[in-house]
Design an enzyme around this catalytic site. Structure first.
Site, PDB file in Angstrom:
ATOM      1  N   LYS A 111      -3.974  13.017  -3.564  1.00 52.64           N
ATOM      2  CA  LYS A 111      -3.909  12.116  -4.727  1.00 52.64           C
ATOM      3  C   LYS A 111      -3.399  12.902  -5.920  1.00 52.64           C
ATOM      4  O   LYS A 111      -4.076  13.772  -6.430  1.00 52.64           O
ATOM      5  CB  LYS A 111      -5.306  11.580  -5.036  1.00 52.64           C
ATOM      6  CG  LYS A 111      -5.613  10.334  -4.255  1.00 52.64           C
ATOM      7  CD  LYS A 111      -5.628   9.165  -5.198  1.00 52.64           C
ATOM      8  CE  LYS A 111      -5.340   7.878  -4.472  1.00 52.64           C
ATOM      9  NZ  LYS A 111      -5.929   6.743  -5.160  1.00 52.64           N
ATOM     10  N   TRP A 149      -0.583   8.412  -4.292  1.00 52.53           N
ATOM     11  CA  TRP A 149      -0.789   9.100  -3.013  1.00 52.53           C
ATOM     12  C   TRP A 149       0.447   9.840  -2.541  1.00 52.53           C
ATOM     13  O   TRP A 149       1.563   9.349  -2.680  1.00 52.53           O
ATOM     14  CB  TRP A 149      -1.158   8.075  -1.943  1.00 52.53           C
ATOM     15  CG  TRP A 149      -2.563   7.596  -2.049  1.00 52.53           C
ATOM     16  CD1 TRP A 149      -3.385   7.699  -3.126  1.00 52.53           C
ATOM     17  CD2 TRP A 149      -3.296   6.907  -1.040  1.00 52.53           C
ATOM     18  NE1 TRP A 149      -4.591   7.134  -2.835  1.00 52.53           N
ATOM     19  CE2 TRP A 149      -4.569   6.634  -1.572  1.00 52.53           C
ATOM     20  CE3 TRP A 149      -3.003   6.511   0.258  1.00 52.53           C
ATOM     21  CZ2 TRP A 149      -5.544   5.973  -0.845  1.00 52.53           C
ATOM     22  CZ3 TRP A 149      -3.977   5.850   0.976  1.00 52.53           C
ATOM     23  CH2 TRP A 149      -5.243   5.584   0.435  1.00 52.53           C
ATOM     24  N   THR A 156       0.864  -1.183   0.000  1.00 52.49           N
ATOM     25  CA  THR A 156       0.000   0.000   0.000  1.00 52.49           C
ATOM     26  C   THR A 156       0.900   1.233   0.000  1.00 52.49           C
ATOM     27  O   THR A 156       2.096   1.133   0.278  1.00 52.49           O
ATOM     28  CB  THR A 156      -0.870   0.050   1.259  1.00 52.49           C
ATOM     29  OG1 THR A 156       0.018   0.122   2.380  1.00 52.49           O
ATOM     30  CG2 THR A 156      -1.747  -1.180   1.385  1.00 52.49           C
ATOM     31  N   GLU A 161      -5.886  -3.261  -1.171  1.00 53.86           N
ATOM     32  CA  GLU A 161      -6.355  -4.336  -0.297  1.00 53.86           C
ATOM     33  C   GLU A 161      -7.516  -5.120  -0.913  1.00 53.86           C
ATOM     34  O   GLU A 161      -7.982  -6.100  -0.342  1.00 53.86           O
ATOM     35  CB  GLU A 161      -6.817  -3.751   1.057  1.00 53.86           C
ATOM     36  CG  GLU A 161      -5.683  -3.297   1.959  1.00 53.86           C
ATOM     37  CD  GLU A 161      -5.313  -1.828   1.771  1.00 53.86           C
ATOM     38  OE1 GLU A 161      -5.541  -1.291   0.666  1.00 53.86           O
ATOM     39  OE2 GLU A 161      -4.790  -1.227   2.724  1.00 53.86           O
TER      40      GLU A 161
HETATM   41  P1  AMP Z   1      -4.778   2.481  -3.708  1.00 51.67           P
HETATM   42  O1  AMP Z   1      -4.821   1.425  -2.644  1.00 51.67           O
HETATM   43  O2  AMP Z   1      -3.481   3.184  -3.787  1.00 51.67           O
HETATM   44  O3  AMP Z   1      -5.214   1.926  -5.002  1.00 51.67           O
HETATM   45  O4  AMP Z   1      -5.812   3.625  -3.319  1.00 51.67           O
HETATM   46  C1  AMP Z   1      -7.130   3.306  -2.989  1.00 51.67           C
HETATM   47  C2  AMP Z   1      -7.890   4.551  -2.677  1.00 51.67           C
HETATM   48  O5  AMP Z   1      -7.981   5.394  -3.835  1.00 51.67           O
HETATM   49  C3  AMP Z   1      -9.312   4.309  -2.262  1.00 51.67           C
HETATM   50  O6  AMP Z   1      -9.419   3.925  -0.908  1.00 51.67           O
HETATM   51  C4  AMP Z   1      -9.957   5.657  -2.567  1.00 51.67           C
HETATM   52  O7  AMP Z   1      -9.687   6.596  -1.531  1.00 51.67           O
HETATM   53  C5  AMP Z   1      -9.216   6.119  -3.805  1.00 51.67           C
HETATM   54  N1  AMP Z   1      -9.986   5.821  -5.017  1.00 51.67           N
HETATM   55  C6  AMP Z   1      -9.860   4.774  -5.833  1.00 51.67           C
HETATM   56  N2  AMP Z   1     -10.712   4.861  -6.865  1.00 51.67           N
HETATM   57  C7  AMP Z   1     -11.422   6.002  -6.687  1.00 51.67           C
HETATM   58  C8  AMP Z   1     -12.478   6.661  -7.411  1.00 51.67           C
HETATM   59  N3  AMP Z   1     -12.955   6.175  -8.550  1.00 51.67           N
HETATM   60  N4  AMP Z   1     -12.949   7.806  -6.905  1.00 51.67           N
HETATM   61  C9  AMP Z   1     -12.470   8.331  -5.761  1.00 51.67           C
HETATM   62  N5  AMP Z   1     -11.479   7.769  -5.046  1.00 51.67           N
HETATM   63  C10 AMP Z   1     -10.957   6.616  -5.499  1.00 51.67           C
END
Ligand code: AMP
Length: 556
Positions: A440, A445, A185, A331
Site C-alpha cells: 500500500k 495498491w 478494484t 466492494e
Molecule cells: P480498496 O478496495 O482499494 O479501497 O482497498 C481496500 C483495502 O484497503 C482493505 O481490504 C484493507 O486491506 C485496506 N484498508 C482500508 N482501510 C484500512 C485501514 N483503515 N487500515 C488498514 N487497512 C485498510
C-alpha cells in the site's frame, strides 16, 4: 402481512432533487486545471447536470450505458456524477494513476460509451484510443479549445457541449436496484474487477455514513474530500454533503500538495476533511514548517490504509483536530467501520483509549461483520482471536461486473474481505494483516506479484520477492529482494531500469537488496512473512529523494 407504506425508490436522483430544493444556495468551491478557485452553488451544479444529461441523450447514450471519467475532484466531475447516475446511466470512475495497460483493460471490460477526461489525461488516452472500440468519443473537461488539438477522435469540449444542450431534462423514475456507478478494484493478483453499485446501495451507504458516530456531517459543515472521486465515489461524500447541505470544497489536482490544502482549509473554513494517511503527512509537514494554524478544522477522517498514531497525535495535540479512523473497500461502497469514541471512552485508561483509537472502529449500521478461521468457523469477539474478516450488507458487492464467476459471497451471504482482523467485545475491529501481500503506497495498491514476475524476467535474476517496506511519506514502498543466477551480475540501477515501461512508474521499487537466498515455507513457497520479519529494521536510503521523484511524476 405487508406494511402499508409508500414504495418510493431510494435513488441518487432523490438526493439531487432534495439538495436542489433545500440547499440550492450552498456553495461548491473547486480548484480545477483551468481555474485556481471556481465557486458556484448547488443549484448551478444541478442545472448544469440537467444540461449534461440532455447532451448525453443527444449523443445517443441510453439507460445502462457506462460513461467513464478520468478526472480529479472538482465541480465538473461532480456534475458528471449526478447527470449520469440520475439519467439512468452508469458513472464509471477510472483511476488515472493505474498503469496504462490496466486502464485500457478496464475501459474495454466496462465497454465505456463516452469518456470524460481532464485535459491532463488526454495524452494517456491518445495512445490507446484505437483499441477502445466501445468508446464513441471523448469529452474534455474544460473550456472550448481543448478538443480540437487533443488528437482524440470525436472529441468534444465539455463547456461547449453544455452550452449547446437543452436547459431542462426530464429525470426518469428509476428502479432503486438499477446500476448507477462502477469502480474497478485494484487487481493485485488478477485483472481488475468491476464493482457495480446500485442506487439503493449508495443511498443506504450514504445514510449509514452520515450518522453522528459515522462521518456525522451536517448543514453547518464545510467538507473537503481529499479522497479521490475516482476511487469508490470519494467515500460517498459528494452524496452525503448534498443530503445535508454541507459546503463542498474540492481540491482538484492539488490533492497531495500540503501547502495548497492548508490554504484551502483556511480560506474556505473547512471543518471536516477526509483522505488516506499520506495526504495528511504532507499537510502536517507543511504546517510544522510554516507555523500556520487551521482554526476551522474540527475533524479528519482517515482510511484506505492504517493510520499511524503519530498522525493522530499531531493533529490532536498541535491542532485540536479529532481523527476518525475508518476501514472499507471498493466492494463495500466503501465504508465498513468507522471509529468514534465509545460511551465509556473518557473513563478508560490511557493505553486502552489508544488501543480503541488505533482500531478501525465499529461497523456502521447496515454492515454485519464476523471473523472466521481457516475452516470457516466463527471466532469470538475477544480482541485476541484473529481470522478472515467477512462482511455482509446492502452495500456489499454480490457479484463482480462481467467476470461471470457467480456470487462473491458464501451461501449465507458473507463476503470475504481478504483482510485478517481481531474484533474486541465492544465491536472495535483491528486489521492485523492483509491476507495477500499487497503493498500500500499512499493509499493505493501495488501488486508485489507483478513486480516479482517482472524482476525474474531479467536474465541475471534467479528469484525475486517484493515486500512493502515502511516509508516515511508513502506508508509503504516496494523493496525488491533478489537472488542472482550463479555467475551472473547486475547492479541496483540496472535492475531498477529494467522496470521502465513494464510497470507504472510509481510501482518501480525504491531499492534492491541482493541476498544469497530467500526464505521459503515447508511447501517450497516464498515466505514473505519471514522476509518481512528479517528486514523489519530496513530503512530506504534517501527516502526524501524518492519522494521528490514520485512527486515530480505527479504521483502526489
Ligand atoms: P480498496 O478496495 O482499494 O479501497 O482497498 C481496500 C483495502 O484497503 C482493505 O481490504 C484493507 O486491506 C485496506 N484498508 C482500508 N482501510 C484500512 C485501514 N483503515 N487500515 C488498514 N487497512 C485498510
Amino acid at each position: 402481512m405487508l406494511g402499508l407504506m409508500q414504495d418510493r425508490q431510494l435513488t441518487l436522483t432523490s438526493i439531487m432533487q432534495h439538495a436542489q430544493r433545500l440547499h440550492g444556495e450552498r456553495e461548491i468551491v473547486s480548484v480545477t486545471a483551468d481555474q485556481p478557485l471556481h465557486r458556484y452553488r448547488y443549484r448551478d451544479a444541478f442545472a448544469r447536470a440537467a444540461r449534461l444529461a440532455g447532451a448525453l441523450a443527444r449523443l445517443g447514450a441510453v439507460a445502462g450505458d457506462r460513461i467513464g471519467t478520468l478526472a480529479w475532484n472538482d465541480y465538473r466531475h461532480l456534475e458528471v456524477y449526478f447527470a449520469t447516475s440520475c439519467a439512468g446511466l452508469v458513472c464509471h470512475t477510472i483511476n488515472p494513476r493505474l498503469f496504462p495497460g490496466q486502464i485500457e483493460f478496464i475501459i474495454r471490460d466496462a465497454a465505456d460509451r463516452w469518456l470524460f477526461v481532464d485535459p491532463v489525461f488526454v495524452p494517456l488516452l491518445a495512445g490507446m484510443q484505437d483499441r477502445l472500440g466501445s468508446v464513441a468519443g471523448f469529452v474534455i473537461l474544460g473550456p472550448a479549445g481543448h478538443a480540437e488539438r487533443s488528437g482524440l477522435r470525436n472529441a468534444l469540449d465539455y463547456e461547449t457541449l453544455l452550452a449547446d444542450a437543452p436547459p431542462a431534462f426530464d429525470w426518469p423514475e428509476l428502479d432503486e436496484r438499477s446500476a448507477c456507478a462502477l469502480c474497478y478494484t485494484s487487481g493485485t493478483t488478477d485483472n481488475p474487477k468491476g464493482v457495480l453499485y446500485s442506487h439503493r446501495a449508495l443511498v443506504l451507504h450514504t445514510y449509514g455514513c452520515l450518522m453522528a458516530d459515522g462521518m456525522g456531517i451536517g448543514a453547518r459543515d464545510v467538507v473537503l474530500p481529499v479522497v479521490p472521486m475516482f476511487h469508490v465515489n470519494a467515500w460517498s461524500i459528494p452524496y452525503g454533503a448534498a443530503v445535508v447541505g454541507a459546503k463542498l470544497v474540492m481540491p482538484g489536482p492539488r490533492m497531495g500538495d500540503g501547502a495548497a490544502l492548508a490554504r484551502l482549509i483556511a480560506a474556505e473554513e473547512v471543518s471536516v476533511a477526509a483522505g488516506v494517511p499520506t495526504v495528511w503527512l504532507g499537510l502536517l509537514a507543511h504546517l510544522r514548517a510554516s507555523g500556520e494554524r487551521l482554526p476551522s478544522l474540527r475533524r479528519v477522517m482517515i482510511g484506505g490504509s492504517a493510520c499511524p498514531r503519530a498522525i493522530m497525535e499531531e493533529f490532536e495535540t498541535a491542532h485540536g483536530v479529532h481523527v476518525h479512523h475508518a476501514w472499507g473497500m471498493t466492494e463495500m461502497s466503501p465504508v465498513g467501520t468507522f471509529n468514534s469514541p465509545s460511551a465509556d471512552f473518557a473513563s478508560l485508561p490511557e493505553d486502552e483509549r489508544w488501543r480503541q483509537r488505533l482500531s478501525v472502529g465499529r461497523p456502521v449500521w447496515g454492515v454485519e461483520l464476523r471473523i472466521v478461521d481457516a475452516e470457516g468457523r466463527e471466532l469470538p469477539w475477544d480482541g485476541e482471536s484473529f481470522g478472515s474478516l467477512m462482511v455482509r450488507g446492502p452495500w456489499v458487492c454480490a457479484e463482480y461486473f462481467r467476470v461471470g464467476r457467480g456470487p462473491t459471497h458464501t451461501a449465507d451471504g458473507w463476503f470475504d474481505t481478504g483482510d485478517v482482523a481481531t474484533i474486541d467485545p465492544h465491536g472495535y475491529v483491528s486489521i492485523t494483516d492483509r491476507a495477500k501481500d499487497v503493498i500500500k503506497s499512499g493509499g493505493e495498491w501495488i501488486s508485489s506479484i507483478t513486480l516479482e514476475n517482472t524482476a525474474v524476467a531479467h536474465p541475471a535474476v534467479a528469484e525475486a520477492a517484493v515486500i512493502g517496506a515502511q516509508h516515511p511519506h508513502w506508508d509503504e514502498r516496494p523493496l525488491l529482494c533478489v537472488v542472482l543466477r550463479p555467475g551472473a551480475s547486475a547492479t541496483r540501477e540496472e535492475l531498477l531500469a529494467w522496470f521502465d515501461g513494464k510497470v507504472a512508474k510509481w510501482w518501480v521499487p525504491d531499492d534492491v537488496l541482493f541476498l544469497d537466498e530467500l526464505p521459503h515455507t515447508a511447501t517450497g513457497k516464498l515466505s514473505k512473512k519471514e522476509l518481512r520479519e528479517r528486514l523489519r529494521h530496513y530503512r530506504f536510503p534517501g527516502a526524501k529523494c524518492d519522494t521528490d521523484r514520485l512527486e515530480s511524476e505527479g504521483r502526489k
